[in-house]
Design an enzyme around this catalytic site. Structure first.
Site, PDB file in Angstrom:
ATOM      1  N   LYS A  22       1.599  -7.030  13.973  1.00  0.00           N
ATOM      2  CA  LYS A  22       1.016  -8.258  13.399  1.00  0.00           C
ATOM      3  C   LYS A  22       1.951  -8.868  12.353  1.00  0.00           C
ATOM      4  CE  LYS A  22      -2.010  -8.021   9.908  1.00  0.00           C
ATOM      5  NZ  LYS A  22      -1.657  -8.881   8.775  1.00  0.00           N
ATOM      6  N   ASN A  23       2.416  -8.053  11.417  1.00  0.00           N
ATOM      7  CA  ASN A  23       3.193  -8.623  10.314  1.00  0.00           C
ATOM      8  C   ASN A  23       4.564  -9.127  10.768  1.00  0.00           C
ATOM      9  OD1 ASN A  23       1.103  -8.237   8.579  1.00  0.00           O
ATOM     10  ND2 ASN A  23       2.032  -6.546   7.437  1.00  0.00           N
ATOM     11  N   ARG A  99      -3.325 -16.211   4.554  1.00  0.00           N
ATOM     12  CA  ARG A  99      -2.287 -16.270   3.542  1.00  0.00           C
ATOM     13  C   ARG A  99      -0.884 -16.402   4.134  1.00  0.00           C
ATOM     14  NH1 ARG A  99      -0.590 -14.803  -1.511  1.00  0.00           N
ATOM     15  NH2 ARG A  99       1.457 -13.968  -1.108  1.00  0.00           N
ATOM     16  N   CYS A 123      -6.793 -13.415  -3.519  1.00  0.00           N
ATOM     17  CA  CYS A 123      -6.926 -12.655  -2.288  1.00  0.00           C
ATOM     18  C   CYS A 123      -7.607 -11.352  -2.628  1.00  0.00           C
ATOM     19  CB  CYS A 123      -5.528 -12.422  -1.722  1.00  0.00           C
ATOM     20  SG  CYS A 123      -5.373 -10.962  -0.757  1.00  0.00           S
ATOM     21  N   ARG A 128      -1.685 -11.840  -5.726  1.00  0.00           N
ATOM     22  CA  ARG A 128      -0.688 -12.257  -4.742  1.00  0.00           C
ATOM     23  C   ARG A 128      -0.105 -13.645  -5.018  1.00  0.00           C
ATOM     24  NH1 ARG A 128      -2.644 -10.038   1.049  1.00  0.00           N
ATOM     25  NH2 ARG A 128      -0.453  -9.730   1.412  1.00  0.00           N
ATOM     26  N   PRO A 129       0.679 -13.770  -6.083  1.00  0.00           N
ATOM     27  CA  PRO A 129       1.320 -15.059  -6.373  1.00  0.00           C
ATOM     28  C   PRO A 129       2.406 -15.391  -5.349  1.00  0.00           C
ATOM     29  CG  PRO A 129       2.110 -13.345  -7.868  1.00  0.00           C
ATOM     30  CD  PRO A 129       1.053 -12.711  -7.005  1.00  0.00           C
ATOM     31  N   ILE A 130       2.914 -16.634  -5.405  1.00  0.00           N
ATOM     32  CA  ILE A 130       4.034 -17.004  -4.513  1.00  0.00           C
ATOM     33  C   ILE A 130       5.245 -17.464  -5.314  1.00  0.00           C
ATOM     34  CG2 ILE A 130       2.638 -17.560  -2.469  1.00  0.00           C
ATOM     35  CD1 ILE A 130       3.260 -20.583  -3.275  1.00  0.00           C
ATOM     36  N   ASP A 131       5.261 -17.106  -6.603  1.00  0.00           N
ATOM     37  CA  ASP A 131       6.359 -17.570  -7.465  1.00  0.00           C
ATOM     38  C   ASP A 131       7.737 -17.182  -6.923  1.00  0.00           C
ATOM     39  OD1 ASP A 131       5.365 -14.946  -8.059  1.00  0.00           O
ATOM     40  OD2 ASP A 131       6.631 -14.877  -9.838  1.00  0.00           O
ATOM     41  N   LEU A 132       7.841 -15.997  -6.317  1.00  0.00           N
ATOM     42  CA  LEU A 132       9.167 -15.554  -5.850  1.00  0.00           C
ATOM     43  C   LEU A 132       9.618 -16.339  -4.616  1.00  0.00           C
ATOM     44  CD1 LEU A 132       8.664 -11.713  -6.358  1.00  0.00           C
ATOM     45  CD2 LEU A 132       9.810 -13.352  -7.882  1.00  0.00           C
ATOM     46  N   ASP A 313       0.168  -0.623   3.078  1.00  0.00           N
ATOM     47  CA  ASP A 313      -0.728  -0.902   4.210  1.00  0.00           C
ATOM     48  C   ASP A 313      -1.215   0.372   4.907  1.00  0.00           C
ATOM     49  OD1 ASP A 313      -0.579  -3.576   3.753  1.00  0.00           O
ATOM     50  OD2 ASP A 313       0.676  -4.065   5.484  1.00  0.00           O
ATOM     51  N   ARG A 405      -8.602  -9.179  12.667  1.00  0.00           N
ATOM     52  CA  ARG A 405      -7.361  -9.814  12.208  1.00  0.00           C
ATOM     53  C   ARG A 405      -6.155  -8.943  12.537  1.00  0.00           C
ATOM     54  NH1 ARG A 405      -7.134  -9.816   6.507  1.00  0.00           N
ATOM     55  NH2 ARG A 405      -4.999 -10.277   7.048  1.00  0.00           N
TER      56      ARG A 405
END
Ligand code: UD1
Length: 427
Positions: A22-23, A99, A123, A128-132, A313, A405
């Site tokens: 999946k990932n 996400r 989440c 779970r930021p997206i700053d990076l 995970d 999912r």
């Protein structure tokens, strides 16, 4: 909504086919945005998240056709083609639900010179930021603006000039976004302390097949020499190492013996090491992994870490196994701050677990008992299934959309190896 009912106590035995990852699929699909030629992905798992991503791609004007869709087959083949992209906006309702939609930011920026993506918001398993993701794109020359819950990234005329970004924290998604954005930069982009998960290697292999020039694949220092354009390709999605590890835990907790067909040992060293320390035998064989156990489950002390460390995970599924260990295990979750939501549900099944911050102390018990439980996130759901397989009596797992999912036809695969499991409509 459906629920799964498990009559626990059946020993698993036989072969479980492992699906495409999946990932990996979720970062391979947006690569279709990088070219006007067809991209064919084989071994795509049939999952709600993949359907969701397909829908997102269709919204951008990407055509998708599916082949190899016999109901009895696992996986399928999808061809995606984006001769023209009709929108460069990923709206809130799609990003909120999934996400991984944030992974369109890099390829869209590369192809269109701009992209507007909704911020994903909170989440279940942490902030779970997206700053990076944004800092890496900025380092390569993108201008980033935030407004009304959206992030807009714009490249200078002529494309991203390139640059260097040293990740302060290893991020899988940010590494993926940065790689896709960098592929057609006008200069060279370097990533230091990049994630090196096997799914990143799968992405690099696809990008290379599309004409990208990447050095350092499989290491934490990646150099991408931008090329003017990418072309189409056909790619086989790697096997799902988390699905394979989950079924290994399921087999072991029932005292069973299974062959995980298609699982690749080289992607799973940390999981295999942990399982072996827990008394599970894991033998790589031709075309898969044999897993069995012929003694007690042994306790472990373990921390999650970026690859090649033990995957966050896999933490919930391993914890379920350790609930029945002879002794006390200590797990330390270093990646996400709120990833013990399965603990109260496992406790309702008779597990004895104490959590303090990021540490969980799991005191092994002789027996687990069936209960009605509620899944709270994808891997947490699987831990409840694993516990249910070994519990005395009946376990009902509700809120199956999490499992759908990420686990392709879970109940069918487990039934194949002798589990008493069925999916029924919830009342
Ligand atoms: C991916 C996986 C997810 C897995 C996770 C860690 C997919 C679709 N999802 O998620 O299943 O659990 O890797 O292996 O592949 N972080 C920041 N800023 C950022 C990005 C991340 O601080 O911009 C932090 C996160 O909060 C977290 C850590 O970095 O603490 C790792 O997160 P990351 O590797 O980015 O996870 P995802 O890519 O979201």
């Amino acid at each position: 909504m459906d629920k799964i009912i498990i009559a626990g106590g059946k020993r698993l035995s036989g072969t479980i086919p492992i699906s495409g990852a999946k990932n990996a699929a979720l970062t391979l699909l947006p690569c279709a945005l990088l070219t006007d030629e067809p991209l064919t992905l084989r071994n795509l798992p049939r999952l709600a998240d993949i359907d969701g991503f397909q829908h997102l791609m269709n919204q951008f004007g990407v055509s998708t056709t599916i082949a190899g869709n016999r109901p009895e087959d696992f996986g399928r083949v999808m061809t995606l083609q984006a001769p023209r992209i009709t929108s460069s906006v990923a709206p809130y309702e799609l990003v909120r639900k999934m996400r991984a939609s944030i992974l369109v930011l890099g390829p869209m920026l590369a192809r269109m010179g701009e992209a507007t993506v909704s911020l994903p918001g909170g989440c279940a398993i942490g902030n779970r930021p997206i700053d990076l993701h944004l800092k890496a794109l900025e380092a390569f020359g993108a201008a980033i603006e935030m407004a009304a819950g959206y992030v807009r990234a714009v490249a200078p005329d002529g494309g991203l000039p390139g640059g260097e970004f040293d990740f302060p924290v290893v991020s899988v998604g940010a590494t993926e976004n940065a790689l896709m954005a960098a592929a057609t930069a006008s200069g060279t982009c370097r990533l230091l302390n990049a994630a090196r998960e096997p799914e990143i290697v799968d992405l690099c292999n696809l990008l290379t097949a599309m004409g990208a020039q990447i050095e350092g694949i499989g290491t934490s220092e990646l150099t991408v020499h931008g090329v003017p354009r990418l072309h189409g390709a056909t790619h086989h999605v790697m096997p799902d190492r988390i699905e394979a590890g989950s079924y290994a835990c399921a087999a072991a907790i029932t005292g069973g013996e299974v062959f995980l067909k298609g699982a690749r040992a080289e992607d799973m060293s940390a999981t295999i090491h942990a399982l072996r320390n827990a008394g599970v035998t894991v033998e790589p064989g031709k075309g898969g992994l044999s897993v069995g156990i012929d003694g007690p489950i042994k306790p472990l002390t373990l921390s999650t870490a970026p690859y090649p460390g033990f995957a966050t995970d896999m933490q919930a599924q391993l914890m379920a196994l350790l609930c029945k260990a002879e002794g006390t295990s200590v797990l330390n979750e270093t990646i996400f701050e709120n990833r013990y939501m399965h603990v109260p549900e496992l406790t309702r099944m008779g597990a004895h677990i104490e959590t303090t911050g990021r540490t969980a102390i799991v005191h092994g018990v002789d027996r687990l008992t069936g209960a009605e439980v509620m899944a709270t996130d994808l891997r947490a759901s699987m831990s409840l299934v694993i516990a249910g397989l070994a519990a005395e009596g009946e376990t009902q797992v509700h809120r199956l959309y999490h499992l759908d999912r990420g686990y392709e036809r879970l109940e069918e695969k487990l039934a194949l190896v002798g589990a008493a499991i069925e999916r029924v409509g919830d009342d």
